[in-house]
Design a protein around this motif. Structure first.
Motif, short mmCIF file in Angstrom:
data_model
loop_
_atom_site.label_atom_id
_atom_site.label_comp_id
_atom_site.label_asym_id
_atom_site.label_seq_id
_atom_site.Cartn_x
_atom_site.Cartn_y
_atom_site.Cartn_z
N GLU A 147 -19.11 -22.71 -3.10
CA GLU A 147 -20.05 -23.15 -2.06
C GLU A 147 -21.36 -22.38 -2.08
OE1 GLU A 147 -18.70 -24.12 1.92
OE2 GLU A 147 -16.65 -23.96 1.18
N ILE A 148 -21.37 -21.18 -2.65
CA ILE A 148 -22.60 -20.39 -2.70
C ILE A 148 -22.94 -20.10 -4.15
CG2 ILE A 148 -23.67 -18.19 -2.09
CD1 ILE A 148 -22.06 -18.19 0.46
N GLN A 149 -24.15 -20.45 -4.52
CA GLN A 149 -24.65 -20.19 -5.87
C GLN A 149 -25.79 -19.19 -5.75
OE1 GLN A 149 -23.21 -21.81 -8.57
NE2 GLN A 149 -21.79 -22.66 -7.06
N GLU A 150 -25.57 -17.97 -6.17
CA GLU A 150 -26.59 -16.92 -6.04
C GLU A 150 -27.72 -17.16 -7.03
OE1 GLU A 150 -26.72 -12.37 -7.27
OE2 GLU A 150 -25.24 -12.78 -5.72
N ARG A 151 -28.94 -17.12 -6.53
CA ARG A 151 -30.11 -17.20 -7.41
C ARG A 151 -30.49 -15.80 -7.85
NH1 ARG A 151 -34.47 -21.56 -5.10
NH2 ARG A 151 -33.17 -23.41 -5.33
N TYR A 152 -30.75 -14.94 -6.89
CA TYR A 152 -31.05 -13.54 -7.20
C TYR A 152 -30.93 -12.71 -5.94
CZ TYR A 152 -35.70 -15.13 -5.65
OH TYR A 152 -36.74 -15.68 -4.96
N LYS A 153 -30.91 -11.39 -6.14
CA LYS A 153 -30.86 -10.46 -5.02
C LYS A 153 -31.81 -9.32 -5.32
CE LYS A 153 -26.59 -8.57 -6.84
NZ LYS A 153 -25.18 -8.36 -6.57
N GLY A 154 -32.18 -8.61 -4.28
CA GLY A 154 -33.13 -7.52 -4.47
C GLY A 154 -33.32 -6.73 -3.20
N GLN A 155 -34.44 -6.04 -3.13
CA GLN A 155 -34.76 -5.21 -1.97
C GLN A 155 -36.03 -5.76 -1.31
OE1 GLN A 155 -34.86 -1.39 -4.12
NE2 GLN A 155 -33.39 -0.71 -2.57
N TYR A 156 -36.12 -5.52 0.01
CA TYR A 156 -37.30 -5.97 0.73
C TYR A 156 -37.81 -4.87 1.65
CZ TYR A 156 -34.66 -6.44 5.09
OH TYR A 156 -33.91 -6.17 6.21
N THR A 157 -39.08 -4.95 1.99
CA THR A 157 -39.68 -4.11 3.02
C THR A 157 -40.50 -5.01 3.93
OG1 THR A 157 -41.62 -3.62 1.66
CG2 THR A 157 -39.80 -2.03 1.59
N LEU A 158 -40.47 -4.71 5.20
CA LEU A 158 -41.25 -5.46 6.18
C LEU A 158 -42.06 -4.47 6.98
CD1 LEU A 158 -41.95 -8.11 7.64
CD2 LEU A 158 -39.97 -7.72 9.10
N LYS A 159 -43.36 -4.51 6.80
CA LYS A 159 -44.27 -3.63 7.54
C LYS A 159 -45.29 -4.50 8.25
CE LYS A 159 -43.64 0.33 4.56
NZ LYS A 159 -44.18 1.19 3.54
N GLY A 160 -45.17 -4.56 9.57
CA GLY A 160 -46.05 -5.43 10.34
C GLY A 160 -45.75 -6.88 10.00
N THR A 161 -46.74 -7.59 9.47
CA THR A 161 -46.54 -8.98 9.07
C THR A 161 -46.45 -9.15 7.56
OG1 THR A 161 -48.92 -9.40 9.05
CG2 THR A 161 -47.76 -9.86 11.11
N VAL A 162 -46.34 -8.05 6.84
CA VAL A 162 -46.28 -8.10 5.38
C VAL A 162 -44.82 -7.88 4.92
CG1 VAL A 162 -47.07 -7.08 3.21
CG2 VAL A 162 -48.65 -7.28 5.14
N LEU A 163 -44.30 -8.90 4.24
CA LEU A 163 -42.94 -8.85 3.71
C LEU A 163 -43.04 -8.79 2.19
CD1 LEU A 163 -39.81 -9.17 3.95
CD2 LEU A 163 -40.21 -11.65 3.81
N LYS A 164 -42.51 -7.71 1.59
CA LYS A 164 -42.47 -7.57 0.13
C LYS A 164 -41.02 -7.71 -0.31
CE LYS A 164 -46.54 -4.69 -0.56
NZ LYS A 164 -47.06 -3.45 -1.11
N MET A 165 -40.81 -8.57 -1.31
CA MET A 165 -39.47 -8.80 -1.84
C MET A 165 -39.48 -8.51 -3.33
SD MET A 165 -38.68 -12.29 0.31
CE MET A 165 -37.02 -12.50 -0.30
N ASN A 166 -38.62 -7.59 -3.76
CA ASN A 166 -38.49 -7.19 -5.17
C ASN A 166 -37.15 -7.67 -5.72
OD1 ASN A 166 -40.92 -5.58 -5.12
ND2 ASN A 166 -39.76 -4.04 -4.00
N HIS A 167 -37.18 -8.22 -6.94
CA HIS A 167 -35.95 -8.57 -7.63
C HIS A 167 -36.21 -8.56 -9.14
CE1 HIS A 167 -37.92 -12.53 -7.31
NE2 HIS A 167 -37.29 -12.83 -8.43
N PHE A 168 -35.14 -8.47 -9.89
CA PHE A 168 -35.25 -8.44 -11.34
C PHE A 168 -34.98 -9.82 -11.93
CE2 PHE A 168 -34.70 -3.90 -10.70
CZ PHE A 168 -35.57 -3.38 -11.63
N VAL A 169 -35.78 -10.19 -12.93
CA VAL A 169 -35.52 -11.35 -13.77
C VAL A 169 -35.47 -10.80 -15.18
CG1 VAL A 169 -36.42 -13.54 -14.63
CG2 VAL A 169 -36.72 -12.94 -12.22
N ASN A 170 -34.27 -10.89 -15.78
CA ASN A 170 -33.98 -10.22 -17.05
C ASN A 170 -34.28 -8.72 -16.88
OD1 ASN A 170 -33.22 -12.67 -18.19
ND2 ASN A 170 -35.32 -13.12 -18.81
#
Length: 150
Positions: free
Chosen positions: A94-117
């Motif tokens: 039922e769940i197909q993972e695309r990717y996972k990573g780390q995020y930071t949220l500072k004020g209204t800025v959301l940064k999302m990091n993940h690896f591709v290869n």
């Protein structure tokens, strides 16, 4: 001079005045201790529409629902949830993972990091709206806006 009876009468009178002034027959109003619910990014958010180059795209009718789950420890998982019952009945996970990573949220800025290869990909979003049940993200590198619901 004061007699013992008179002293006792005066003390009784003062005691009566003090106790009646401290008590009241008005109903006490209890202070509300409820705090307003703060919106948090933590939890699972499901994409329900997108805006790409000014065109709205509704996510209904697809066999999957795109979701992001933000955890309190700074990690997230981006995945597809299978919504087609025939696919689920055929044994597809039922769940197909695309990717996972780390995020930071500072004020209204959301940064999302993940690896591709072996490459680190960083996506930066502006949080345009965040309530307890709706999240609107605008990609800072494109004109792409994503609308999520909890």
């Amino acid at each position: 001079m004061f007699t013992m009876k008179r002293i006792f009468s005066i003390l009784s009178f003062f005691l009566l005045v003090v106790t009646t002034s401290c008590s009241s027959n008005e109903p006490k109003t209890e202070e509300k201790s409820e705090k307003p619910v703060e919106a948090t990014i933590n939890g699972e958010w499901t994409l329900y529409k997108e805006q790409k180059n000014g065109k709205l795209v509704d996510s209904k009718g697809k066999p999957t629902a795109v979701s992001i789950e933000f955890e309190t420890n700074g990690y997230y998982v981006f995945f597809d949830k299978i919504t087609d019952q025939k696919m689920i009945d055929s044994g597809v996970s039922e769940i197909q993972e695309r990717y996972k990573g780390q995020y930071t949220l500072k004020g209204t800025v959301l940064k999302m990091n993940h690896f591709v290869n072996d490459s680190l990909i960083t996506e930066e979003f502006e949080v345009q709206k965040m309530t307890t049940d709706e999240l609107v993200l605008k990609n800072k590198n494109s004109n792409h806006i994503e609308y999520y619901k909890k």
